[in-house]
Design a protein around this motif. Structure first.
Motif: not given
Length: 306
Positions: A235-249
């Motif tokens: 719940x504390x993830x910033x947008x860049x990590x969400x982007x990496x987890x969902x788009x890249x991985x």
């Protein structure tokens, strides 16, 4: 030498100082056009794919190049997702607070290093320059963050990277180019160092302050590695990590909520991914034009003259 002198052009300018020929202008225009297309075409396809319908994406089988109707279902979906909404707020807060802290510390450090008679001037300047060569590494920084109790807090996204030696050196070089007579006259009038910095130095250093602030802001906005290391609560993830987890991985978003009713009405996965990319990229694209005019004066002048 005489032969070379006789071959000088009538204008008296060297060959590299002469205006380009018509063929040179055409060549430069062609090269710049290719560079602009190489930058804009990927962005165009990303934006267009994020606005395309499920039928269009399925028919094309990938990124969309020719528009066939516009739909905002992908954006409705990601902003109805509590994870993405929270990630945008976290990234915005970390960027604003982190940029303010980093810019304040960098200004104070650069101003003190720009004054040769300041306390421990040479050792501190040597320590800053040493940061260009040596970095403590991931493990010591991780142990320090854990030992200070910053793990799984937003401060772990700010404090480990709060100061950049490069930015401090650039600001110091710019401050050193300010005429010393101006600050000496202020001291004669009874102004202290903080008042000189606030009333004289900073108003004359808007260019370098804007550029360094942009560097810090873009760095905080795009940072994901520290969040992956130190944040255990998704719940504390910033947008860049969400982007990496969902788009890249291609990992599913944790605790995702569905914003469009019915599985058949869901926008395509590729469109959702591209919409998240657009949301992550747009803030930097919006801010950059306002700071771009300061780049030459703020960075190049300070770097060359310093």
């Amino acid at each position: 030498m005489t032969l070379l002198a006789t071959r000088k052009k009538p204008s008296g300018l060297a060959a590299w100082e002469e205006p380009p020929s018509p063929a040179g202008r055409v060549g430069k225009g062609a090269v710049l056009t290719v560079i602009v297309l190489a930058v804009l075409l990927p962005l165009y396809t990303i934006v267009l794919t994020s606005l395309s319908s499920k039928a269009t994406v399925n028919r094309v089988g990938g990124l969309v190049l020719i528009p066939e109707g516009i739909t905002f279902d992908a954006y409705i979906q990601i902003f109805s997702d509590t994870v993405v909404r929270r990630a945008v707020l976290v990234a915005t807060g970390v960027t604003v607070v982190g940029t303010a802290i980093s810019l304040g510390v960098s200004i104070l450090g650069a101003y003190s290093l720009a004054r040769p008679g300041s306390f421990l001037h040479r050792p501190l300047l040597f320590a800053v320059l040493l940061m260009f060569v040596f970095f403590p590494g991931i493990i010591p920084v991780y142990l320090m963050v854990s030992g200070l109790g910053l793990k799984d807090t937003y401060w772990s996204l700010i404090l480990p990277t709060a100061v950049s030696a490069f930015n401090v050196v650039v600001m110091r070089a710019f401050f050193m180019n300010i005429p010393g007579e101006i600050m000496d006259s202020a001291r004669i009038d009874g102004a202290g160092e903080f008042r000189i910095l606030w009333r004289i130095v900073l108003p004359m250093s808007k260019a370098v302050t804007a550029v360094v602030g942009l560097f810090y802001a873009v760095g905080y906005w795009n940072a994901w590695f520290n969040a992956m290391l130190y944040l255990e609560d998704s719940r504390k993830w910033p947008l860049a990590l969400v982007l990496r987890q969902y788009v890249v991985d291609s990992n599913p978003l944790p605790t995702a909520t569905v914003g469009v009713t019915g599985a058949g009405d869901m926008p395509p996965t590729l469109a959702i991914k591209m919409a998240i990319v657009v949301v992550a990229v747009v803030p930097a694209l919006v801010i950059y034009p306002f700071v771009q005019r300061h780049f030459t004066k703020g960075v190049l002048i300070g770097a060359v003259k310093g």
